[in-house]
Every structure is written in C-alpha cells, then in structure tokens.
Motif scaffolding. Structure first.
Motif, PDB file in Angstrom:
ATOM      1  N   TYR A 210       4.820  -2.976  -0.916  1.00  0.00           N
ATOM      2  CA  TYR A 210       5.445  -2.059   0.049  1.00  0.00           C
ATOM      3  C   TYR A 210       4.644  -0.763   0.229  1.00  0.00           C
ATOM      4  O   TYR A 210       4.043  -0.256  -0.718  1.00  0.00           O
ATOM      5  CB  TYR A 210       6.878  -1.714  -0.403  1.00  0.00           C
ATOM      6  CG  TYR A 210       7.732  -2.936  -0.549  1.00  0.00           C
ATOM      7  CD1 TYR A 210       8.227  -3.595   0.572  1.00  0.00           C
ATOM      8  CD2 TYR A 210       8.011  -3.463  -1.803  1.00  0.00           C
ATOM      9  CE1 TYR A 210       8.988  -4.751   0.445  1.00  0.00           C
ATOM     10  CE2 TYR A 210       8.776  -4.617  -1.943  1.00  0.00           C
ATOM     11  CZ  TYR A 210       9.250  -5.257  -0.812  1.00  0.00           C
ATOM     12  OH  TYR A 210       9.992  -6.397  -0.945  1.00  0.00           O
ATOM     13  N   LYS A 211       4.655  -0.262   1.446  1.00  0.00           N
ATOM     14  CA  LYS A 211       4.026   1.023   1.737  1.00  0.00           C
ATOM     15  C   LYS A 211       4.860   2.135   1.106  1.00  0.00           C
ATOM     16  O   LYS A 211       6.095   2.044   1.062  1.00  0.00           O
ATOM     17  CB  LYS A 211       3.947   1.243   3.244  1.00  0.00           C
ATOM     18  CG  LYS A 211       3.103   0.204   3.970  1.00  0.00           C
ATOM     19  CD  LYS A 211       3.207   0.369   5.483  1.00  0.00           C
ATOM     20  CE  LYS A 211       2.457  -0.738   6.203  1.00  0.00           C
ATOM     21  NZ  LYS A 211       2.649  -0.667   7.678  1.00  0.00           N
TER      22      LYS A 211
ATOM     23  N   HIS B 105       6.314  -3.384   4.844  1.00  0.00           N
ATOM     24  CA  HIS B 105       5.529  -4.284   4.006  1.00  0.00           C
ATOM     25  C   HIS B 105       4.037  -4.061   4.207  1.00  0.00           C
ATOM     26  O   HIS B 105       3.563  -3.862   5.325  1.00  0.00           O
ATOM     27  CB  HIS B 105       5.874  -5.748   4.329  1.00  0.00           C
ATOM     28  CG  HIS B 105       7.324  -6.071   4.183  1.00  0.00           C
ATOM     29  ND1 HIS B 105       8.254  -5.801   5.171  1.00  0.00           N
ATOM     30  CD2 HIS B 105       8.003  -6.627   3.153  1.00  0.00           C
ATOM     31  CE1 HIS B 105       9.448  -6.177   4.756  1.00  0.00           C
ATOM     32  NE2 HIS B 105       9.325  -6.676   3.534  1.00  0.00           N
ATOM     33  N   ARG B 106       3.294  -4.094   3.130  1.00  0.00           N
ATOM     34  CA  ARG B 106       1.848  -3.992   3.198  1.00  0.00           C
ATOM     35  C   ARG B 106       1.228  -5.354   3.468  1.00  0.00           C
ATOM     36  O   ARG B 106       1.755  -6.392   3.046  1.00  0.00           O
ATOM     37  CB  ARG B 106       1.275  -3.448   1.873  1.00  0.00           C
ATOM     38  CG  ARG B 106       1.710  -2.035   1.544  1.00  0.00           C
ATOM     39  CD  ARG B 106       1.101  -1.541   0.234  1.00  0.00           C
ATOM     40  NE  ARG B 106      -0.348  -1.486   0.316  1.00  0.00           N
ATOM     41  CZ  ARG B 106      -1.187  -2.274  -0.349  1.00  0.00           C
ATOM     42  NH1 ARG B 106      -0.704  -3.206  -1.164  1.00  0.00           N
ATOM     43  NH2 ARG B 106      -2.484  -2.153  -0.216  1.00  0.00           N
ATOM     44  N   ASP B 107       0.087  -5.375   4.151  1.00  0.00           N
ATOM     45  CA  ASP B 107      -0.692  -6.588   4.333  1.00  0.00           C
ATOM     46  C   ASP B 107      -1.647  -6.680   3.140  1.00  0.00           C
ATOM     47  O   ASP B 107      -2.622  -5.936   3.047  1.00  0.00           O
ATOM     48  CB  ASP B 107      -1.480  -6.527   5.644  1.00  0.00           C
ATOM     49  CG  ASP B 107      -2.231  -7.821   5.923  1.00  0.00           C
ATOM     50  OD1 ASP B 107      -2.274  -8.698   5.046  1.00  0.00           O
ATOM     51  OD2 ASP B 107      -2.800  -7.948   7.033  1.00  0.00           O
ATOM     52  N   VAL B 108      -1.333  -7.562   2.217  1.00  0.00           N
ATOM     53  CA  VAL B 108      -2.096  -7.625   0.968  1.00  0.00           C
ATOM     54  C   VAL B 108      -3.061  -8.816   0.942  1.00  0.00           C
ATOM     55  O   VAL B 108      -3.671  -9.096  -0.094  1.00  0.00           O
ATOM     56  CB  VAL B 108      -1.143  -7.705  -0.247  1.00  0.00           C
ATOM     57  CG1 VAL B 108      -0.255  -6.474  -0.314  1.00  0.00           C
ATOM     58  CG2 VAL B 108      -0.283  -8.977  -0.191  1.00  0.00           C
TER      59      VAL B 108
END
Length: 210
Positions: free
Chosen positions: A74-75, A62-65
């Motif tokens: 998602y990466k 998971h990306r830190d958005v």
C-alpha cells in the motif's frame, strides 16, 4: 456528495500506523478508517475544486509491486491529480506528515523535453520562467524534479540557466504539515489559492509544447 470539513487527525494517524505495519491484515482491519477519514474527505475536496481546475484522478491506494524491490502493498499517502496536459497539472496529498500541495510535470517525451529546454534557453521565455519560479520560491514553494548531474547535450555548462536546463521533470511543492487549517473546511480555499498561484508555471510549461 459529502461536505468537506478537512482531513481528520485519524487520517494522519492511519498513515502513521501504515508506515509501521504495511500489510494486507492491517489494511483489512482499518479499511473503514481509510474510507471515512482519507478517501471520503479527499473526494469531497477535489469536488470543490473541480469547477475551476477540472476533474481529479484520486490515486489507488495499492502499489504496483510487479517490478519493485519494495513489495509493501500500500502507498503511504493518498494523492489526487488534476491534469492540465500530458503528465502536467496540480496535485494534493495527505499522509502521516500532513497535507502537501503541488504542481508540475512528472515525465516528458524526448520531443517535449527538447521543447521545454528550448524555451528555457530562449532569453525572453527563459527569463519569464525564472521570474515565475523566483516569485513562487519567495512564497514558500520548493522546486524539485529529476535532474541530470551533467549538462544536457547541446548546452554549455556555463549557460546562465543551466540549473533549469538540467531538469528532466519539474515540480513545485508546499507543505502544510500539521497546521490546524488541514483539519478545517478552509483548507479547500487555501488549496484553491495555492493552485492559482502556481498556474502561471503550468501555463508556461503548456505553452512550450509540443
């Protein structure tokens, strides 16, 4: 622990599709592929390398958005990092373009960056780094990292190693792309050789302190 047999084609296809449809719906529908074709072989790979290099951190998908303009959740790669020191170590990732290996440091405190630059400026230590990097570049490694556009404070623009002094971080990377080896157990041995090859650089940075 599962045996490492390489990254299947399904891993690359998964990320190829994720780049087109980076949504929670796609992820939920294809999570089993991620677990079996991406996460599982990456876990097995770093387990094989742990005895020599140490335990790896396998990054979350998971990306830190929170503060990002790009809100895709998602990466688009699965990376793993083995730390040798603060923000310093060896790296491997699998993504749509295939497998990439790397090493380096990705950030530095002001004190650490100053020590790094002092070592580059030193004739003996700086020349040693130049030789290490020249050997790696000849073997196909690419030198990257964040760099200043101007000369760092305290160093003349005509310093013989000004290009190295401009670095705020430094990385070395080598891509295997779609080479057949990435789908085989032999990839683990190849990455072991790669990480050994860049260890002199890791050791050089470690010795700069603080």
């Amino acid at each position: 622990m599962a045996e490492f047999t390489g990254f299947p084609v399904a891993a690359l296809d998964f990320y190829d599709d994720l780049e087109v449809d980076n949504t929670k719906t796609f992820w939920a529908e294809h999570k089993e592929i991620y677990d079996e074709s991406v996460r599982k072989p990456m876990t097995a790979l770093v387990a094989l390398l742990e005895g020599e290099f140490g335990p790896a951190k396998i990054f979350r998908p998971h990306r830190d958005v929170r503060f990002a303009k790009d809100k895709t959740p998602y990466k688009t790669n699965q990376g793993a990092f083995v730390a040798k020191g603060p923000s310093l170590g060896w790296y491997v990732e699998v993504a749509a373009p295939g497998v990439l290996v790397g090493a380096g440091f990705y950030e530095a405190s002001p004190e650490r960056l100053a020590a790094f630059r002092d070592a580059i400026a030193d004739e003996r230590r700086g020349t040693e780094l130049e030789k290490i990097l020249a050997k790696l570049k000849k073997a196909g490694w690419i030198v990257g990292g964040d760099r200043l556009k101007t000369s760092p404070r305290g160093y003349d623009a005509d310093h013989p190693r000004i290009d190295l002094l401009r670095h705020k971080s430094m990385s070395l990377s080598k891509s295997y792309g779609f080479e057949p080896v990435i789908h085989t157990p032999e990839l683990a041995d190849q990455i072991r050789r790669d990480w050994r090859a860049v260890t002199p650089f890791i050791d050089w940075v470690t010795a700069t302190g603080p």
